[in-house]
Design a protein around this motif. Structure first.
Motif, PDB file in Angstrom:
ATOM      1  N   PHE A   1       0.812  -1.131   0.056  1.00  0.00           N
ATOM      2  CA  PHE A   1      -0.097  -0.011  -0.114  1.00  0.00           C
ATOM      3  C   PHE A   1       0.768   1.127   0.079  1.00  0.00           C
ATOM      4  O   PHE A   1       1.535   1.547   0.827  1.00  0.00           O
ATOM      5  CB  PHE A   1      -0.999  -0.123   1.267  1.00  0.00           C
ATOM      6  N   LEU A   2       0.867   1.987  -1.070  1.00  0.00           N
ATOM      7  CA  LEU A   2       1.414   3.201  -0.892  1.00  0.00           C
ATOM      8  C   LEU A   2       0.412   4.502  -0.316  1.00  0.00           C
ATOM      9  O   LEU A   2      -0.499   4.412  -0.779  1.00  0.00           O
ATOM     10  CB  LEU A   2       1.804   3.806  -2.561  1.00  0.00           C
ATOM     11  N   ILE A   3       1.174   4.970   0.734  1.00  0.00           N
ATOM     12  CA  ILE A   3       0.473   5.874   1.491  1.00  0.00           C
ATOM     13  C   ILE A   3       0.557   7.215   0.540  1.00  0.00           C
ATOM     14  O   ILE A   3       1.546   7.700   0.253  1.00  0.00           O
ATOM     15  CB  ILE A   3       1.147   6.126   2.842  1.00  0.00           C
ATOM     16  N   THR A   4      -0.696   7.925   0.266  1.00  0.00           N
ATOM     17  CA  THR A   4      -0.572   9.121  -0.556  1.00  0.00           C
ATOM     18  C   THR A   4      -0.982  10.401   0.220  1.00  0.00           C
ATOM     19  O   THR A   4      -0.778  11.239   0.027  1.00  0.00           O
ATOM     20  CB  THR A   4      -1.982   8.858  -1.660  1.00  0.00           C
TER      21      THR A   4
ATOM     22  N   LYS B   1       4.162   9.375   6.737  1.00  0.00           N
ATOM     23  CA  LYS B   1       4.402  10.286   5.848  1.00  0.00           C
ATOM     24  C   LYS B   1       3.837   9.646   4.411  1.00  0.00           C
ATOM     25  O   LYS B   1       3.926   8.756   4.213  1.00  0.00           O
ATOM     26  CB  LYS B   1       5.841  10.792   5.767  1.00  0.00           C
ATOM     27  N   ALA B   2       3.382  10.773   3.765  1.00  0.00           N
ATOM     28  CA  ALA B   2       2.976  10.354   2.114  1.00  0.00           C
ATOM     29  C   ALA B   2       4.286   9.858   1.495  1.00  0.00           C
ATOM     30  O   ALA B   2       5.288  10.252   1.735  1.00  0.00           O
ATOM     31  CB  ALA B   2       2.373  11.571   1.520  1.00  0.00           C
ATOM     32  N   GLY B   3       4.287   8.831   0.904  1.00  0.00           N
ATOM     33  CA  GLY B   3       5.265   8.090   0.446  1.00  0.00           C
ATOM     34  C   GLY B   3       5.815   6.732   0.891  1.00  0.00           C
ATOM     35  O   GLY B   3       6.544   5.831   0.296  1.00  0.00           O
ATOM     36  N   ASP B   4       5.261   6.728   2.024  1.00  0.00           N
ATOM     37  CA  ASP B   4       5.585   5.493   2.877  1.00  0.00           C
ATOM     38  C   ASP B   4       4.906   4.272   2.239  1.00  0.00           C
ATOM     39  O   ASP B   4       3.746   4.509   1.530  1.00  0.00           O
ATOM     40  CB  ASP B   4       5.220   5.631   4.355  1.00  0.00           C
TER      41      ASP B   4
END
Length: 358
Positions: A291-294, A307-310
């Motif tokens: 899952f890419l955190i946006t 953070k976004a990108g994790d």
């Protein structure tokens, strides 16, 4: 001599019979032909039976709320009462009523009107705003109760009957009939919130029908009417009764735990869409699936330093596999979630406690 001649005329000419008035002859009236009884179809019989069976347990709910009245120059100058309307269904003989949360939200007074016209003040036992459900209680006992069915057994195309109060007292217990159009539908209620696993039906559901029952052909409650799509006529939604019954029981026991969240938006990826995401977002994904955190919202995830990108690769010790869905965890407030993540090439682990949905 003249009298004698008159007697002879009466005796021998039949004039006497003519002078005696004959009673009118009574003729027997021909019985009117009765119209043949209307032949109802099985579909109509089923609908009528359902209405007769469940109608007494459907109630009208009226509410009074206070709205601030403001003046351009003087600010707040007072409060104005506003009336609200909805429906509900009695599901326990002791006067427990199931309805929508939005029907009674912010209400100062709640009044329940039974099918027979009796009126009772109601108190709020508890509510689940995230699933738009509330339980009310009126004093008394031995009320007519609706029988719950099973929403897990629903099939698209089967009959659906809605009973409610679309406008008010004049249209109390209005009946509309349709079919189950779809199941497991979701509709957004806010930027980060939604009603999930809903029943979609084309049986007309008007604002006053909210909180009323959706029924099958046996007269069993299969859902609680909750929402309509204003832009599309003939599309309404109901909360499945399996979920509603579970939540209602928890509310009465005082054991309801509200749904929780950790406050992230994410995009699932695997080998099929990994390269596309890398090109579009200009990132380098360290694994082939996850899952890419946006986006990270204020709340638990932000407090934990996400953070976004994790990239999330495991949740509660289980690696993320194809088709996995973080929302499928069905988090409750207070639940602790352990996640393994990548930030660049560094892998680390965090524990996050779910908080109420905002």
């Amino acid at each position: 001599m003249g009298g004698f001649l008159v007697l002879l005329a009466v005796r021998f000419t039949g004039l006497g019979q003519a002078l005696v008035a004959q009673p009118p002859v009574q003729q027997e009236a021909t019985p009117a032909k009765e119209s043949p009884p209307v032949q109802l179809t099985d579909y109509e019989k089923a609908t009528i039976d359902v209405v007769d069976k469940v109608g007494p347990s459907v109630v009208m709910i009226t509410t009074t709320s206070l709205v601030e009245v403001k003046d351009f120059f003087f600010g707040l100058v007072g409060y104005q009462p506003v009336q609200g309307l909805g429906s509900g269904v009695i599901f326990r003989k002791d006067g427990h009523i199931l309805t929508n949360y939005h029907v009674i939200a912010k209400a100062e007074e709640i009044l329940v009107v039974l099918n027979d016209g009796r009126e009772f003040p109601a108190k709020l036992v508890g509510a689940d705003p995230d699933n738009d459900l509330a339980v009310l209680k009126i004093e008394g006992d031995n009320y007519p109760v609706a029988k719950f069915g099973r929403s897990a057994d629903l099939r698209v195309g089967q009959m659906a009957i809605a009973i409610g109060n679309p406008i008010g007292e004049g249209l109390k217990n209005t009946v509309t009939v349709g079919v189950i159009s779809a199941v497991n539908r979701s509709i957004a209620t806010g930027e980060k919130t939604a009603l999930r696993d809903l029943i979609q039906t084309d049986a007309s559901i008007n604002p006053g029908n909210s909180g009323g029952p959706l029924l099958n052909s046996k007269g069993e409650v299969i859902g609680i009417n909750t929402a309509i799509i204003e832009e599309a006529q003939g599309i309404g939604f109901a909360i499945p009764i399996d979920k509603a019954r579970e939540i209602a029981d928890l509310i009465i026991k005082g054991e309801l735990r509200r749904p929780g969240a950790i406050g992230i938006s994410y995009v699932p990826f695997d080998e099929n869409n990994k390269r596309f995401l890398e090109q579009r977002l200009r990132v380098k994904l360290p694994v082939d699936q996850g899952f890419l955190i946006t986006r990270v919202y204020p709340g638990p995830a932000a407090k934990a330093g996400l953070k976004a990108g994790d990239v999330i690769v495991a949740i509660n010790g289980e690696a993320i596999k194809e088709g996995a869905n973080f929302a499928g965890l069905d988090l409750k407030v207070g639940d602790r979630v352990t996640m393994e993540l990548y930030r660049g090439n560094r892998r680390f682990k965090v524990e996050i406690t779910a908080e109420p949905l905002e």
